[in-house]
Scaffold this active site. Sequence first.
Site, PDB file in Angstrom:
ATOM      1  N   SER A  26       0.896  -1.207  -0.111  1.00 11.80           N
ATOM      2  CA  SER A  26       0.015  -0.039   0.085  1.00 11.80           C
ATOM      3  C   SER A  26       0.935   1.031   0.066  1.00 11.80           C
ATOM      4  O   SER A  26       1.844   1.456   0.759  1.00 11.80           O
ATOM      5  CB  SER A  26      -0.732   0.035   1.372  1.00 11.80           C
ATOM      6  OG  SER A  26      -1.407   1.317   1.424  1.00 11.80           O
TER       7      SER A  26
ATOM      8  N   HIS B  86      -1.439  -1.568  -4.207  1.00 11.79           N
ATOM      9  CA  HIS B  86      -2.700  -1.390  -3.400  1.00 11.79           C
ATOM     10  C   HIS B  86      -2.865   0.125  -3.137  1.00 11.79           C
ATOM     11  O   HIS B  86      -2.004   0.725  -2.634  1.00 11.79           O
ATOM     12  CB  HIS B  86      -2.482  -2.311  -1.889  1.00 11.79           C
ATOM     13  CG  HIS B  86      -4.021  -2.216  -1.228  1.00 11.79           C
ATOM     14  ND1 HIS B  86      -4.593  -2.829  -1.430  1.00 11.79           N
ATOM     15  CD2 HIS B  86      -4.307  -1.370  -0.164  1.00 11.79           C
ATOM     16  CE1 HIS B  86      -5.859  -2.777  -0.694  1.00 11.79           C
ATOM     17  NE2 HIS B  86      -5.248  -1.804   0.229  1.00 11.79           N
TER      18      HIS B  86
ATOM     19  N   ASP C 101      -5.294   3.096  -1.447  1.00 11.72           N
ATOM     20  CA  ASP C 101      -6.227   3.393  -0.394  1.00 11.72           C
ATOM     21  C   ASP C 101      -6.964   4.506  -0.786  1.00 11.72           C
ATOM     22  O   ASP C 101      -6.282   5.521  -0.652  1.00 11.72           O
ATOM     23  CB  ASP C 101      -5.671   3.306   0.930  1.00 11.72           C
ATOM     24  CG  ASP C 101      -5.022   1.755   1.327  1.00 11.72           C
ATOM     25  OD1 ASP C 101      -5.922   0.863   1.363  1.00 11.72           O
ATOM     26  OD2 ASP C 101      -3.939   1.523   1.537  1.00 11.72           O
TER      27      ASP C 101
ATOM     28  N   MET D 225      -9.342   7.236   0.487  1.00 17.25           N
ATOM     29  CA  MET D 225     -10.456   7.468   1.572  1.00 17.25           C
ATOM     30  C   MET D 225     -10.923   8.773   1.319  1.00 17.25           C
ATOM     31  O   MET D 225     -10.510   9.855   0.891  1.00 17.25           O
ATOM     32  CB  MET D 225      -9.469   7.772   2.650  1.00 17.25           C
ATOM     33  CG  MET D 225      -8.771   6.214   3.032  1.00 17.25           C
ATOM     34  SD  MET D 225      -7.264   6.504   4.379  1.00 17.25           S
ATOM     35  CE  MET D 225      -6.718   5.009   4.366  1.00 17.25           C
TER      36      MET D 225
ATOM     37  N   HIS E 217      -8.562   0.105  -3.432  1.00 16.99           N
ATOM     38  CA  HIS E 217      -9.307  -0.047  -2.163  1.00 16.99           C
ATOM     39  C   HIS E 217     -10.173   1.153  -1.876  1.00 16.99           C
ATOM     40  O   HIS E 217      -9.565   2.041  -1.263  1.00 16.99           O
ATOM     41  CB  HIS E 217      -8.638  -0.542  -1.209  1.00 16.99           C
ATOM     42  CG  HIS E 217      -9.186  -0.935   0.305  1.00 16.99           C
ATOM     43  ND1 HIS E 217      -8.457  -0.953   1.532  1.00 16.99           N
ATOM     44  CD2 HIS E 217     -10.469  -0.837   0.647  1.00 16.99           C
ATOM     45  CE1 HIS E 217      -9.373  -1.180   2.450  1.00 16.99           C
ATOM     46  NE2 HIS E 217     -10.527  -1.207   2.026  1.00 16.99           N
TER      47      HIS E 217
ATOM     48  N   MET F 257     -12.530   3.062   0.200  1.00 16.24           N
ATOM     49  CA  MET F 257     -13.075   3.415   1.459  1.00 16.24           C
ATOM     50  C   MET F 257     -13.920   4.690   1.604  1.00 16.24           C
ATOM     51  O   MET F 257     -13.480   5.600   2.052  1.00 16.24           O
ATOM     52  CB  MET F 257     -11.968   3.599   2.609  1.00 16.24           C
ATOM     53  CG  MET F 257     -11.455   2.092   2.792  1.00 16.24           C
ATOM     54  SD  MET F 257      -9.769   2.439   3.747  1.00 16.24           S
ATOM     55  CE  MET F 257      -8.768   2.260   2.292  1.00 16.24           C
TER      56      MET F 257
ATOM     57  N   MET G   7     -10.522  -6.618   6.492  1.00 19.17           N
ATOM     58  CA  MET G   7      -9.722  -5.523   7.098  1.00 19.17           C
ATOM     59  C   MET G   7      -9.416  -6.151   8.473  1.00 19.17           C
ATOM     60  O   MET G   7     -10.300  -6.492   9.374  1.00 19.17           O
ATOM     61  CB  MET G   7     -10.688  -4.402   7.234  1.00 19.17           C
ATOM     62  CG  MET G   7     -11.023  -3.506   6.002  1.00 19.17           C
ATOM     63  SD  MET G   7      -9.429  -3.173   5.235  1.00 19.17           S
ATOM     64  CE  MET G   7      -8.495  -2.288   6.199  1.00 19.17           C
TER      65      MET G   7
ATOM     66  N   ASP H 145      -5.638  -7.042   4.975  1.00 22.56           N
ATOM     67  CA  ASP H 145      -5.127  -5.642   4.876  1.00 22.56           C
ATOM     68  C   ASP H 145      -5.273  -4.872   6.447  1.00 22.56           C
ATOM     69  O   ASP H 145      -6.313  -4.793   7.069  1.00 22.56           O
ATOM     70  CB  ASP H 145      -6.179  -4.973   3.813  1.00 22.56           C
ATOM     71  CG  ASP H 145      -5.861  -3.450   3.806  1.00 22.56           C
ATOM     72  OD1 ASP H 145      -4.599  -3.137   4.248  1.00 22.56           O
ATOM     73  OD2 ASP H 145      -6.310  -2.692   3.229  1.00 22.56           O
TER      74      ASP H 145
HETATM   75  C1  DX5 Z   1      -6.248   1.065   6.242  1.00 23.32           C
HETATM   76  C2  DX5 Z   1      -5.551   0.637   4.592  1.00 23.32           C
HETATM   77  C3  DX5 Z   1      -4.465  -0.399   4.578  1.00 23.32           C
HETATM   78  C4  DX5 Z   1      -3.403   0.239   5.502  1.00 23.32           C
HETATM   79  C5  DX5 Z   1      -2.300  -0.477   5.515  1.00 23.32           C
HETATM   80  O1  DX5 Z   1      -7.284   1.998   6.064  1.00 23.32           O
HETATM   81  O2  DX5 Z   1      -6.659   0.085   4.103  1.00 23.32           O
HETATM   82  O3  DX5 Z   1      -4.249  -0.650   3.406  1.00 23.32           O
HETATM   83  O4  DX5 Z   1      -2.898   1.501   4.908  1.00 23.32           O
HETATM   84  O5  DX5 Z   1      -1.327  -0.182   5.844  1.00 23.32           O
HETATM   85  P1  DX5 Z   1      -0.496  -0.891   7.338  1.00 23.32           P
HETATM   86  O6  DX5 Z   1       0.148  -2.065   6.838  1.00 23.32           O
HETATM   87  O7  DX5 Z   1       0.540   0.305   7.574  1.00 23.32           O
HETATM   88  O8  DX5 Z   1      -1.413  -1.244   8.141  1.00 23.32           O
HETATM   89 ZN    ZN Z   2      -6.301  -1.153   1.962  1.00 16.82          ZN
END
Ligand code: DX5
Ligand code: ZN
Length: 218
Positions: free
Chosen positions: A8, A33, A35, A37, A66, A68, A137, A175
Amino acid sequence: MIRKLAPSILDADFSCLERELRKIEKGGADLIHLDIMDGHFVPNISFGPKIVESIKSKTSLPLDVHLMIENPANHIKSFIEAGGDIITIHYETCRHLDRVIQTILDMGAKCGIALNPATPLNVIEYVINKIDILLLMTVNPGFGGQKFIPEMITKIEKARKIIDNQKKIISLEVDGGINLNNISKIITAGAEIIVAGQIIFKSTNPEITIKKIKNILK
Ligand code: DX5
Ligand code: ZN
């Protein structure tokens, strides 16, 4: 089962993303990956399709997006057009989950469903045969660098059994909070795609850390 690593980039250096992508590639990662948000579904804001598009132009690794975000259906098209190969949406954000899955598949992307730590596995009973990836998660989504929730080991084991009982091939992705100390336990429980953020990008040499993780995944 061929296990895969999906770094990620959430905690990568965004001022020189191309350099960060080269480290991911040289280390031998399988996917990237991303993320996404929105500050609503999760308390943090990351980046949108424009950055995804720039990343796509600099790497040939598949992009694992991903989402979110609330109302993911409104944004699926732009993330697929930006180059997302896998689009993962959260069960918790979809009132019409079956329809959103179909939209993703109709647009030619692979579809993943993500479940928050507190969401039970049975909510996907009637859609599991349509999806390509189940993402569990193992932290509450929103931030990198959180602690792995230990109860999630049992959930991974249960998900592995459910997936193995399906005719369709579904990948189990895990994840959040994965590090060099807990990774073996997580793969023994049945994880196939490992997402890792801080363990890679907060390390002094991300390329070597990726290689170390890949070695454990063999
Ligand atoms: C959390 C994300 C993850 C996260 C992974 O909301 O979906 O992908 O960034 O990072 P680490 O490995 O630092 O937990
Ligand atoms: Zn993620």
